[in-house]
Each structure stands twice: as structure tokens, then as C-alpha cells.
Scaffold this active site. Structure first.
Site, PDB file in Angstrom:
ATOM      1  N   TYR A 135     -13.866 -23.777   0.778  1.00 33.86           N
ATOM      2  CA  TYR A 135     -13.111 -23.017   1.408  1.00 33.86           C
ATOM      3  C   TYR A 135     -11.397 -22.965   1.095  1.00 33.86           C
ATOM      4  O   TYR A 135     -10.657 -22.626   1.552  1.00 33.86           O
ATOM      5  CB  TYR A 135     -13.069 -23.961   2.909  1.00 33.86           C
ATOM      6  CG  TYR A 135     -14.398 -24.020   3.502  1.00 33.86           C
ATOM      7  CD1 TYR A 135     -15.136 -22.959   3.454  1.00 33.86           C
ATOM      8  CD2 TYR A 135     -14.846 -25.261   3.906  1.00 33.86           C
ATOM      9  CE1 TYR A 135     -16.652 -23.142   3.954  1.00 33.86           C
ATOM     10  CE2 TYR A 135     -16.008 -25.568   4.467  1.00 33.86           C
ATOM     11  CZ  TYR A 135     -17.058 -24.527   4.493  1.00 33.86           C
ATOM     12  OH  TYR A 135     -18.411 -24.681   4.854  1.00 33.86           O
ATOM     13  N   TRP A 137     -10.682 -18.717   8.664  1.00 35.86           N
ATOM     14  CA  TRP A 137     -10.308 -19.487   7.593  1.00 35.86           C
ATOM     15  C   TRP A 137     -11.236 -20.142   6.453  1.00 35.86           C
ATOM     16  O   TRP A 137     -10.982 -20.144   5.338  1.00 35.86           O
ATOM     17  CB  TRP A 137      -9.083 -20.608   7.818  1.00 35.86           C
ATOM     18  CG  TRP A 137      -8.486 -21.224   6.937  1.00 35.86           C
ATOM     19  CD1 TRP A 137      -7.534 -21.293   6.084  1.00 35.86           C
ATOM     20  CD2 TRP A 137      -8.942 -22.567   6.681  1.00 35.86           C
ATOM     21  NE1 TRP A 137      -7.132 -22.115   5.133  1.00 35.86           N
ATOM     22  CE2 TRP A 137      -8.266 -23.069   5.581  1.00 35.86           C
ATOM     23  CE3 TRP A 137     -10.036 -23.714   7.193  1.00 35.86           C
ATOM     24  CZ2 TRP A 137      -8.151 -24.378   5.094  1.00 35.86           C
ATOM     25  CZ3 TRP A 137     -10.167 -24.843   6.645  1.00 35.86           C
ATOM     26  CH2 TRP A 137      -9.370 -25.107   5.381  1.00 35.86           C
ATOM     27  N   HIS A 138     -12.281 -20.667   7.196  1.00 36.77           N
ATOM     28  CA  HIS A 138     -13.258 -21.284   6.570  1.00 36.77           C
ATOM     29  C   HIS A 138     -14.189 -20.709   5.705  1.00 36.77           C
ATOM     30  O   HIS A 138     -14.753 -21.188   4.821  1.00 36.77           O
ATOM     31  CB  HIS A 138     -14.272 -22.283   7.739  1.00 36.77           C
ATOM     32  CG  HIS A 138     -13.603 -23.408   8.296  1.00 36.77           C
ATOM     33  ND1 HIS A 138     -12.548 -22.948   9.334  1.00 36.77           N
ATOM     34  CD2 HIS A 138     -13.835 -24.880   7.833  1.00 36.77           C
ATOM     35  CE1 HIS A 138     -12.227 -24.522   9.713  1.00 36.77           C
ATOM     36  NE2 HIS A 138     -12.884 -25.380   8.843  1.00 36.77           N
ATOM     37  N   GLY A 139     -14.151 -19.203   5.779  1.00 29.80           N
ATOM     38  CA  GLY A 139     -15.041 -18.435   4.678  1.00 29.80           C
ATOM     39  C   GLY A 139     -15.271 -17.127   5.337  1.00 29.80           C
ATOM     40  O   GLY A 139     -15.147 -17.122   6.830  1.00 29.80           O
TER      41      GLY A 139
END
Length: 496
Positions: free
Chosen positions: A496, A342-344
């Protein structure tokens, strides 16, 4: 006359979208615009529809300053959520509701895959097939992960029967576009905010005081701590770790964790504070995470709105802890790996998420064999200190994967720490980076101070006359202006 035109042109350029200059909470432009905004907002408080339209317009402009025409994507999500929510509310059969939910998930996750992960997917396939791939020129809309998660939670909660569909399009658009948490959280859920939107609240004197207090705390965390140690220390080490000793690298590892916390919790503080000035209350997003005695406790205190979102909408639907320890471990790993993704779009985030999952699984396994890990045996001071020390170091080391650009740099940093530590450089380090050390130690001391101290500071600020509150606010802003870096540094979680 020509000078006036030049000034107007300059003003227009300042207000237009600029990829390098988004509208950040810690900029003078935002301060000026927000003062104008809150003045008009107060004037419109009796006219609900006009107030909604004004806030939505400002929120969309706020997003435009970060993502240009992608603000229409945000507006499109508002429209699709509103219509799909109404449609789901009319469905009498479970399978029809599932179909509507599937459409919402496809739209939101499809956007995330396209904007965040398409290049990674194609590049991975190309590497496996031995083909060359030139990355597509896809610009990532700011905060897309945050507003898509809010959208998904809204539809899932309708599906589960926890809330009713919102029948007021302006109210729902107000909720989803609301600018304070828009770009970097907290992940505010519809069931928490929509009832407040329906009440059309007015900020009380206490809410205004608390909001100003949180904004000041956020500015101090972001500018005086996070930006300063980042620009003057952490970035240098992470950019070229081979040039430094292992001692200096470890200090940078600790420095980045402090930077990340102050940067992200600083944004959350300001977002919650700004919302309070407008009459809206959000739950805390951080709760002194470095006081945690285990990785499990850490993730209950860190980025709470995301942790609880992953728990409620991913971990529990996967089965949670209901099917034995093996299944629980698999569910934890899946949740944290996806949380990392989800962060990248990077294998580094996947690895980081896997490490977090491994720490959670390992902690739960150790509880059965190590007495010091068990909650009932954590009251002794030395055990608390030992648990906190171990947890902090595990978390700090794991966040190397979050910050480092590649596995090669992680390898260099690890090799430097294990083979070239040289603790004898500590005096020279202290002399050369005295300001950095003082800020890092000061930040940790404040963090580990009893929570009652913060409560007392809030109470004193609330009890102070308005003039004193204004003077304290002005003093904090002055200090922030004097200590900020030459270039305004965006919040880390904007990407993000």
C-alpha cells in the site's frame, strides 16, 4: 581463490535488489545489517553532517532493496519538496502559496494515480466502452502511499502556517527517507520529526530499553501470531471458502482481523522501536483497537497516524461536522471511501471504505436513539461487553472485503456462513487447529488485558540489567527463528 570469488558473488547477490526478497525487519539479513548500521551510527553521533549522510544512504539502500531504481523517485520527492517549501516560504500572496501547494499535490497525487490507479482507471473505462484492455506493466514502488502523504502534510502545514520551511536539505531528506517508517508507516509528520532532527538527539538508556521491548513485541506479533495463522489457516479458507463450513469461514474471518492487526501493529512497533534506538520518538500507531465500543472509537485506535491524517487533511477541509448532520455524513463517507482507495486500486477497497463510512455515519445516527451507544451510558460492564462484541463483529465482517480477492468470493463466504454454518464441527475444528486456536485466543487475551500490565512489563524490562535484557532479546529471537515459516512473509501493508 575460486571459492572466495563464489562467496563474494553470493554476498553481492544477497545485497542486490531481489523482487522476491525485500529487506524486511523480520529477516536475518536486516538484523546483521542493522547491527552494523547502529554501530557506525553511534560512532558518527558527534558529526551531524556525516551522520545524516550515512543514515540517508542506508535509508535509500533499504528502499532500493524493496523497489530497485525507484529509490530515485523518493530522492526526487525530497528535492521537489525542499525547493517547493522554500518557494512557498518566500511567497507573500495567498494565491501564490496555493499555486505552489497545487504543484506539490499534482506531483504527489499524479505519482499515486500513475503507479497505483492507472490500470484500474483504464480498465474501468474499457469495460464501460466494451473494449479489451491488457494491463500495463507498472511496478508499484513500495510504501509510495506513505511517503507521498508525508510530503503532502509537510507542504500543507507550511501553507497553513503551522511550520516553517525546512532550510536544511539534508535534514529534510533525512526526515522523508528515514527508513524505519518508510515502507509501512506510521505516517510521521514533518512538524513532529523535523524538530527532533534539528536537535540531533542521542538515545537514552530508557529509550534503548523501550525500543528493544517494542522490537520484541513486533517480532512476536508478526512472526509468531500473524504469519503462523495466515500460512496455516487464514489463507487456506480465503483461497477456497466453498470447501469449508460456515463455522470455519467465520473463524477465518476472525483470524484475518487478528492477523492484520498483529502484522501491521507489529511493523509499527518495530519501526517505532528502531527509531528509539536512534534517538527519535514517534507517536503510537495503534491503541488496542479491539477494545473499541463503536466504529468511531475503532478508527481513533486503529492506524492512528492515517486516521488523523485523513481527519486533518481531508475530513476537516471538506467541512468536517460544521455544517449539520447531512453534510457531516457526506464528509465521513467521502473521507472513508478515499481512505479505502488509498489502500489499493481495487473496487474491493472502495467498497470496504464505503462500509467503514457507513458504519461511522450509522453510529453517529444511532447515538441519538439508542442509550447503550451514548458515551455516558457505557460504564456498565454488560453494556461495555455488548458494545465491544458488536463492534468487533462489524469490523471483522467488513474486513472480508479488505481480504477477499473478488465479490464472488465474498458471496461464497456469506452464503457458506448463512446456509452451511454447522457449529457441530467445532470439536473437530478445535482438534485439527489447536495451535491456531491457542494463538488466536492468546493474542486476544493479551490484547484485552489492562494497559497497566503492558506498562508494568515495560518497567520490569527497563529495570533489568543489560545482561538480562540481552538474554531476553536473544530468547525472543530464538523463538521467532524456530516458529517462523519456511518462506519469509512480507508485511501486508508493503503493497500500500
Amino acid at each position: 581463490m575460486s571459492e572466495n570469488f563464489l562467496n563474494i558473488d553470493k554476498l553481492i547477490n544477497v545485497l542486490k535488489y531481489d523482487q522476491l526478497n525485500p529487506l524486511l525487519f523480520n529477516t536475518g539479513l536486516f538484523l546483521i545489517l542493522f547491527v552494523i548500521f547502529i554501530t557506525i551510527y553511534q560512532m558518527l553521533r558527534r558529526w551531524r553532517t556525516l551522520k545524516f549522510l550515512f543514515v540517508i544512504a542506508f535509508s535509500l539502500y533499504f528502499y532500493y532493496k524493496s523497489s530497485a531504481e525507484y529509490c530515485f523517485i523518493l530522492l526526487g520527492v525530497c528535492i521537489s519538496d525542499y525547493l517547493l517549501g522554500l518557494l512557498m516560504g518566500r511567497c507573500s500572496h495567498r494565491w501564490l502559496k496555493r499555486l505552489v501547494l497545487l504543484v506539490n499535490l499534482t506531483l504527489n497525487l499524479g505519482m499515486l494515480v500513475y503507479f497505483k490507479y492507472l490500470n484500474l482507471l483504464i480498465d474501468t473505462i474499457a469495460n464501460f466502452s466494451g473494449q479489451h484492455f491488457d494491463a500495463l506493466n507498472i511496478i508499484l514502488p513500495a510504501g509510495i502511499s506513505f511517503f507521498t502523504f508525508r510530503s503532502i502534510s509537510y507542504m500543507v502545514d507550511i501553507y497553513r502556517g503551522h511550520i516553517q520551511p525546512c532550510r536544511d536539505f539534508l535534514a529534510y531528506t533525512f526526515y522523508l527517507t528515514f527508513f524505519p517508517p518508510l515502507l509501512a508507516g506510521p505516517v510521521v509528520r514533518a512538524k513532529d520529526m523535523l524538530p527532533q532532527v534539528a536537535e540531533n538527539p542521542v538515545a537514552s538508556r530508557v529509550m534503548v530499553s523501550e525500543g528493544l521491548f517494542l522490537i520484541m513485541c513486533g517480532l512476536i506479533k508478526k512472526v509468531i501470531v500473524a504469519d503462523f495463522i495466515s500460512a496455516n489457516f487464514v489463507d487456506r479458507i480465503y483461497d477456497n471458502p466453498a470447501l469449508y463450513t460456515g463455522f470455519e469461514v467465520m473463524m477465518a474471518v476472525y483470524g484475518f482481523v487478528i492477523q492484520l492487526y498483529c502484522d501491521f501493529s507489529g511493523y509499527s512497533d518495530m519501526a517505532i522501536g528502531l527509531a528509539l534506538l536512534m534517538g527519535y520518538q514517534f507517536l503510537d500507531n495503534f491503541n488496542a483497537p479491539f477494545k473499541s465500543q463503536s466504529p468511531t472509537e475503532f478508527w481513533r485506535r486503529w492506524h492512528i497516524s492515517l486516521s488523523t491524517w485523513l481527519r486533518d487533511y481531508l475530513y476537516i477541509p471538506l467541512g468536517g461536522s460544521r455544517h449539520g448532520s447531512t453534510r457531516r455524513g457526506a464528509n465521513l463517507m467521502t473521507t472513508m471511501v478515499l481512505g479505502g482507495l488509498w489502500h489499493g486500486a481495487s473496487w474491493m477497497f472502495l467498497i470496504w471504505g464505503g462500509i467503514q463510512g457507513g458504519l461511522l455515519v450509522g453510529h453517529k445516527a444511532l447515538k441519538s436513539v439508542l442509550p447503550a451507544v451514548r458515551p455516558e451510558n457505557r460504564n456498565k460492564a454488560w453494556r461495555r461487553a455488548l458494545n465491544i462484541f458488536i463492534t468487533f463483529n462489524l469490523i471483522a465482517l467488513s474486513f472480508i472485503f479488505f481480504r477477499a480477492e473478488s465479490l464472488d468470493k465474498v458471496g461464497v463466504m456469506w452464503q457458506t456462513v448463512t446456509t452451511n454454518f454447522h457449529p457441530e464441527v467445532a470439536p473437530q475444528f478445535l482438534e485439527g487447529y489447536l495451535a491456531i486456536v491457542l494463538i488466536m485466543v492468546g493474542a486476544l487475551l493479551v490484547h484485552f488485558a489492562p494497559s497497566s500490565w503492558t506498562t508494568k512489563a515495560k518497567s520490569l524490562y527497563h529495570a533489568a540489567p543489560l545482561l538480562i535484557q540481552a538474554l531476553i532479546l536473544a530468547l525472543v529471537i530464538l523463538v521467532v527463528i524456530q516458529t517462523r515459516q519456511s518462506d519469509v512473509m512480507p508485511f501486508i501493508y508493503f503493497k500500500y
